[in-house]
Design a protein around this motif. Structure first.
Motif, mmCIF file in Angstrom:
data_model
loop_
_atom_site.group_PDB
_atom_site.id
_atom_site.type_symbol
_atom_site.label_atom_id
_atom_site.label_comp_id
_atom_site.label_asym_id
_atom_site.label_seq_id
_atom_site.Cartn_x
_atom_site.Cartn_y
_atom_site.Cartn_z
ATOM 1 N N VAL A 202 0.850 -1.186 0.000
ATOM 2 C CA VAL A 202 0.000 0.000 0.000
ATOM 3 C C VAL A 202 0.885 1.235 0.000
ATOM 4 O O VAL A 202 1.857 1.304 0.751
ATOM 5 N N GLY A 203 0.513 2.177 -0.855
ATOM 6 C CA GLY A 203 1.304 3.396 -0.926
ATOM 7 C C GLY A 203 0.746 4.446 0.003
ATOM 8 O O GLY A 203 0.251 4.140 1.092
ATOM 9 N N TRP A 204 0.809 5.649 -0.413
ATOM 10 C CA TRP A 204 0.274 6.748 0.365
ATOM 11 C C TRP A 204 -1.239 6.577 0.509
ATOM 12 O O TRP A 204 -1.899 6.166 -0.438
ATOM 13 N N VAL A 205 -1.788 6.870 1.690
ATOM 14 C CA VAL A 205 -3.218 6.683 1.911
ATOM 15 C C VAL A 205 -3.881 8.042 2.140
ATOM 16 O O VAL A 205 -3.843 8.579 3.240
ATOM 17 N N PRO A 206 -4.466 8.617 1.107
ATOM 18 C CA PRO A 206 -5.084 9.937 1.273
ATOM 19 C C PRO A 206 -6.276 9.888 2.213
ATOM 20 O O PRO A 206 -7.110 8.977 2.128
ATOM 21 N N THR A 207 -6.359 10.848 3.100
ATOM 22 C CA THR A 207 -7.464 10.909 4.052
ATOM 23 C C THR A 207 -8.700 11.473 3.373
ATOM 24 O O THR A 207 -8.673 12.553 2.800
ATOM 25 N N LEU A 208 -9.781 10.710 3.481
ATOM 26 C CA LEU A 208 -11.056 11.183 2.959
ATOM 27 C C LEU A 208 -11.757 12.026 4.021
ATOM 28 O O LEU A 208 -12.259 13.116 3.748
ATOM 29 N N GLU A 209 -11.755 11.501 5.239
ATOM 30 C CA GLU A 209 -12.526 12.124 6.323
ATOM 31 C C GLU A 209 -11.807 11.905 7.632
ATOM 32 O O GLU A 209 -11.236 10.839 7.873
ATOM 33 N N LEU A 210 -11.828 12.912 8.483
ATOM 34 C CA LEU A 210 -11.199 12.807 9.809
ATOM 35 C C LEU A 210 -12.123 13.460 10.823
ATOM 36 O O LEU A 210 -12.552 14.607 10.648
ATOM 37 N N THR A 211 -12.462 12.704 11.856
ATOM 38 C CA THR A 211 -13.271 13.232 12.957
ATOM 39 C C THR A 211 -12.461 13.154 14.245
ATOM 40 O O THR A 211 -11.871 12.116 14.540
ATOM 41 N N THR A 212 -12.425 14.240 14.976
ATOM 42 C CA THR A 212 -11.757 14.249 16.269
ATOM 43 C C THR A 212 -12.761 14.636 17.348
ATOM 44 O O THR A 212 -13.535 15.580 17.172
ATOM 45 N N HIS A 213 -12.758 13.856 18.414
ATOM 46 C CA HIS A 213 -13.579 14.148 19.599
ATOM 47 C C HIS A 213 -12.643 14.593 20.717
ATOM 48 O O HIS A 213 -11.674 13.904 21.009
ATOM 49 N N LEU A 250 -7.373 11.024 29.134
ATOM 50 C CA LEU A 250 -7.697 10.952 27.704
ATOM 51 C C LEU A 250 -8.212 12.322 27.278
ATOM 52 O O LEU A 250 -9.234 12.788 27.779
ATOM 53 N N VAL A 251 -7.501 12.974 26.358
ATOM 54 C CA VAL A 251 -7.929 14.307 25.932
ATOM 55 C C VAL A 251 -8.574 14.303 24.550
ATOM 56 O O VAL A 251 -9.338 15.207 24.219
ATOM 57 N N ALA A 252 -8.270 13.302 23.736
ATOM 58 C CA ALA A 252 -8.873 13.275 22.404
ATOM 59 C C ALA A 252 -8.892 11.862 21.848
ATOM 60 O O ALA A 252 -8.037 11.038 22.164
ATOM 61 N N GLN A 253 -9.889 11.616 21.030
ATOM 62 C CA GLN A 253 -9.970 10.431 20.184
ATOM 63 C C GLN A 253 -10.137 10.896 18.752
ATOM 64 O O GLN A 253 -10.800 11.911 18.511
ATOM 65 N N SER A 254 -9.563 10.166 17.841
ATOM 66 C CA SER A 254 -9.747 10.519 16.430
ATOM 67 C C SER A 254 -10.007 9.261 15.626
ATOM 68 O O SER A 254 -9.637 8.157 16.033
ATOM 69 N N ARG A 255 -10.690 9.428 14.546
ATOM 70 C CA ARG A 255 -10.858 8.346 13.565
ATOM 71 C C ARG A 255 -10.849 8.957 12.184
ATOM 72 O O ARG A 255 -11.535 9.946 11.938
ATOM 73 N N GLN A 256 -10.059 8.385 11.321
ATOM 74 C CA GLN A 256 -10.106 8.832 9.932
ATOM 75 C C GLN A 256 -10.386 7.660 9.006
ATOM 76 O O GLN A 256 -10.101 6.503 9.322
ATOM 77 N N LEU A 257 -10.985 7.996 7.879
ATOM 78 C CA LEU A 257 -11.181 7.033 6.799
ATOM 79 C C LEU A 257 -10.255 7.445 5.670
ATOM 80 O O LEU A 257 -10.291 8.597 5.217
ATOM 81 N N ALA A 258 -9.420 6.502 5.233
ATOM 82 C CA ALA A 258 -8.458 6.816 4.174
ATOM 83 C C ALA A 258 -8.626 5.834 3.028
ATOM 84 O O ALA A 258 -9.070 4.695 3.216
ATOM 85 N N LEU A 259 -8.278 6.289 1.869
ATOM 86 C CA LEU A 259 -8.311 5.451 0.682
ATOM 87 C C LEU A 259 -7.083 4.554 0.654
ATOM 88 O O LEU A 259 -5.995 4.957 1.071
ATOM 89 N N VAL A 260 -7.270 3.346 0.153
ATOM 90 C CA VAL A 260 -6.155 2.421 0.009
ATOM 91 C C VAL A 260 -5.903 2.194 -1.476
ATOM 92 O O VAL A 260 -6.507 1.316 -2.083
#
Lengths: 271, 271
Positions: A202-213, A250-260
């Motif tokens: 897998v090469g570079w994985v561009p981020t489609l969406e990132l949510t941080t709580h 715990l100060v933050a959680q994040s989740r991102q969806l990236a393309l593969v």
């Protein structure tokens, strides 16, 4: 040069802000997503009249290049405790770069029931961790944020990925610049992609969406961070992050969806 | 009466849609968040010109009541493969109910590297699982979606929570209505809150924000679902969901941020 000054925004009309994508925050020419989120969040927080991005989502539409940009905001609802705001970052040619949606409030230390199913990641002290390699593509970015990688997760840079899609390490801003809640957005997207440790083609994985709580304003000092990927499937992967402060909170959680993409990884693929 | 008809939208102008919050989708009078997301997603997908919400975020601003609503959409960017769209759901009085941001595309089965760190949750067959209690507050909703709970996670309803903030179970639409990607949005927000199993003095937990990532269109049949909460802190909790189809494929992940009020739980707190 500081995180605060490089993410400054100037209100030019109700809901409209001018800003500049500063140099040095890029990965191979494209501004880091967490940096762009933080810059936008400064405008959104002003529009919201509340300082802390409790939940902020960004969709990345086009690469951000250094130069003049503007942020348009709109308040969807301002309530007693929270305000929900939309935002869009466009460049000088009017091209859409990032689209955002966030709810802002004041994280002033809520009391109430606590229950934690996990602890901060165990890390050797920062001095015993690995400094990230200063490839050409991220040379300046390495001066913008300070990161130290868990030795077990740092082998990818020398062509020896761990085999576990996981990256753990320390994060802070240089020169003892305080980490506010906007800097947490940066911390959630500064580490090298977990997939670099996965032994996958897998090469570079561009981020489609990132949510941080965000859960709390961090105590001064280093942040302990851990990022993991559990599911590479369907042409996407998720990357889940946890950021803990020096007090063990715990100060933050994040989740991102990236393309593969099915691309060869570039030799100098940066973090 | 079906999920498809109860989430139908009618385009009345470019980017503007009329719809109706149907009766029976409420929890104690307020429409289920996943149902509202699905209704809105139908408008956003039309505006995007692409059927599948690859990544969709909703911020819940006010309770949705049965009746006429409208969805305003705006395309932030339409690219070759994806389109990113914003949306807002308002009621007949113009009150903002839900604000959304999503990227839509076509989930037609990407090829590429796969790596899974977890398997579908192990569940007894649906007939050996627990039917959810039909409290007054959710009586009709129990006819709108079919759910079966893992016996180990169903004790909360009888006042015997498991102690683990986790809910696992089966999900489908009644009458063999197919589950499309919009129905996955419903499935991600239909189960009882994980916190009901946590043995904490926590009442109803209103959802501030919910993001769902879709990986694939589900195969026909039941979905296997698992929802867990790892961190109750700072006045918030997250709830992470995984939805798997009968072929054993991960079709969706969800994460929501909910408020943790210090309130007594109502005896008839519904799912």
């Amino acid at each position: 040069m500081s995180f605060a000054s490089d993410t400054a925004v100037r209100r030019i009309a109700r809901g409209r802000y001018d800003a500049t994508i500063a140099t040095g925050w890029d990965i191979g020419g494209n501004a880091n997503g967490g940096y762009l989120m933080a810059l936008c969040a400064r405008a959104l927080a002003d529009a919201a009249g509340r300082p802390d991005p409790v939940a902020l989502t960004a969709h990345f539409l086009a690469p951000g290049k250094p130069g003049a940009v503007s942020v348009e905001t709109e308040v969807a609802r301002a309530g007693r405790r929270f305000a929900t705001v939309t935002g869009s970052l466009t460049d000088a040619e009017g091209r859409a770069i990032v689209q955002l949606l966030g709810t802002f409030g004041e994280l002033v230390g809520a009391e109430g029931p606590e229950r934690m199913e996990a602890a901060p990641p165990e890390l050797p002290p920062p001095d015993a961790c690995a400094v990230l390699p200063r490839e050409e593509a991220v040379s300046a970015f390495r001066d913008r944020v300070e990161m130290r990688l868990h030795p077990d997760d740092a082998g990818y840079a020398a062509g020896a990925p761990s085999g576990e899609p996981r990256v753990r390490g320390w994060f802070r801003l240089p020169g003892d610049e305080p980490i506010d809640t906007l800097a947490l957005l940066l911390g959630a997207d500064s580490f090298p992609p977990t997939i670099f440790n996965a032994k996958l083609p897998v090469g570079w994985v561009p981020t489609l969406e990132l949510t941080t709580h965000l859960r709390a304003r961090p105590a001064p000092g280093w942040l302990r961070c851990a990022f993991t990927t559990r599911f590479v499937t369907g042409g996407f992967l998720e990357e889940d992050g946890e950021l803990w402060d020096e007090s063990g909170r715990l100060v933050a959680q994040s989740r991102q969806l990236a393309l593969v993409p099915r691309a060869a990884r570039e030799p100098a693929a940066p973090g």
